[in-house]
Design an enzyme around this catalytic site. Sequence first.
Site, short mmCIF file in Angstrom:
data_model
loop_
_atom_site.label_atom_id
_atom_site.label_comp_id
_atom_site.label_asym_id
_atom_site.label_seq_id
_atom_site.Cartn_x
_atom_site.Cartn_y
_atom_site.Cartn_z
N SER A 24 0.84 -1.21 0.00
CA SER A 24 0.00 0.00 0.00
C SER A 24 0.87 1.25 0.00
O SER A 24 2.00 1.23 0.52
CB SER A 24 -0.90 0.00 1.24
OG SER A 24 -1.53 1.24 1.44
N TYR B 97 -0.34 -0.54 10.28
CA TYR B 97 -0.61 -1.01 8.92
C TYR B 97 0.47 -0.49 7.97
O TYR B 97 1.06 -1.24 7.19
CB TYR B 97 -1.98 -0.52 8.48
CG TYR B 97 -2.39 -0.90 7.08
CD1 TYR B 97 -3.04 -2.10 6.83
CD2 TYR B 97 -2.15 -0.04 6.00
CE1 TYR B 97 -3.44 -2.45 5.55
CE2 TYR B 97 -2.54 -0.38 4.72
CZ TYR B 97 -3.19 -1.58 4.49
OH TYR B 97 -3.57 -1.93 3.22
#
Length: 274
Positions: free
Chosen positions: A165, A178
């Site tokens: 990501s 994350y």
Amino acid sequence: MYRFSRFLKYGRVGSPRFISSAGNLDGRVAIVTAGTDGIGLAIAKRLGQHGAHVVVSSRKQKNIDRAVDELNSIGIKVLEIPCDVADSEQRQILIEKTMKDLGSINIFVQNAGVNPHLFNIMETPGSVLDKTYGLHIKANFQIVQEIFPHMAKSKHQGSIILTSSVLGYTTQHLPGAYGITKASISAMVRAFMSELLNRNIRINCLAFGGIDTSFLQKLRQNEPFTKNILSLIPMKRLGTVDECAGLASYLASDDASYVTGETFVISGGSYNRP
């Protein structure tokens, strides 16, 4: 004139020659984890359309059944194997059943991941850190170790694709754990690269940002959040899952035979690297 004619002979100038990618994965076996929805399903579909025999994996059987029906309806060959990638025994079943039923593994797309938990980084509980680390780092690391001996046996050059990501590149204090673990995936790709090359296997990473998935659709119900997201994307729109699938198919194919150890960002031009 001689030089111009020579280029025409080999198709380098003049009318462009378009080469269809359909069939360029014939004879290959591709495993796609979290391949029943969103980006994973789009990648599974594209690999299948280009000739691969696709193994679709996910934790829930009902999601697998729905994806298999969709893929079968457009003529894609599918083997379904339920698997929680964080579970070592289930990973082993995934690999062994693929080898038993299809005889090889040529392409592996590890798309399974944890959705961002929006905690302030100083308030992130240990349980969230354990789950995020366990899937994004430990499971990714171990499944590469587990799958490469089988992939190395094939006559085809192997291709491993891990997904990440843009939050691994940007400063975001809310999904901190994350972003930290996603950033580690790019480092993992570089670390594995040399060892895998000795086995005729390439490894690359796709980092997504601002893609219109079911997770983001829920967040889009918050209009200020949506406006903030779009303000960070130069293209001023969200990407589609189909716009992610093409690059994955390229990296899986022989067209990318000289590409390894790289992270490719699909984010509509949003800032993602120093």
